[in-house]
Motif scaffolding. Structure first.
Motif: not given
Length: 156
Positions: A42, A45, A47, A61-63, A114-115, A118, A124, A126, A154
């Motif tokens: 989780e 993340f 891209t 930008v999501v998990p 960004i989700d 985050a 986090i 990336v 997301s």
């Protein structure tokens, strides 16, 4: 040193880089990163780059544990719709290869979202600009460095 790492250093934001041996047969770059670095998935993340029309590209930008919601990214960017960007357009605009696209240090600065999830984490991970290299930083520092916005983008 990748442009992503150079940007973080130049901005003097707290960050750590993490390197691991990338397996070219891995089905998911993000899940591979989580496993090899022994980090909760989780917190990793991905891209993604989407086209919101007229060849206008946006970074999402999501998990890695979630899917990008194209309707949500379109809404967040006030676009009518969003589709995944052509891979050649992604590489040309970001300067990175697929699987190593970082939201940081892109050749052409793109609008970034960004989700919201985050913000649930102190730090986090990336991509740092190549497969097998991650950069760990706070979500707020990532937001500042990319001039991003947080939004629910997301499907978790």
């Amino acid at each position: 040193m990748t442009p992503a790492v150079q940007l973080a250093k130049k901005a003097k934001v707290a960050h750590k880089t993490h390197e691991y041996k990338h397996d070219s047969n891995a089905e998911s770059y993000g899940l591979e990163a989580a496993e090899k670095m022994a980090v909760a998935a989780e917190r990793i993340f991905k891209t993604l780059v989407v086209d919101i029309g007229d060849k206008k590209l946006v970074v999402a930008v999501v998990p890695v544990t979630a899917m990008l919601n194209l309707k949500a990214i379109a809404k967040a960017t006030k676009a009518k719709k969003a589709v995944m960007a052509d891979k050649d357009d992604v590489m040309r605009s970001t300067g990175y290869v697929l699987g190593g696209v970082s939201p940081l240090g892109q050749k052409k600065r793109l609008l970034t979202v960004i989700d919201n999830s985050a913000q649930d984490h102190e730090t986090i991970y990336v991509s740092a600009g190549r497969r097998g290299l991650e950069i760990e930083l706070s979500p707020l520092d990532l937001k500042q460095l990319t001039n991003a916005e947080f939004a629910a983008i997301s499907n978790e």
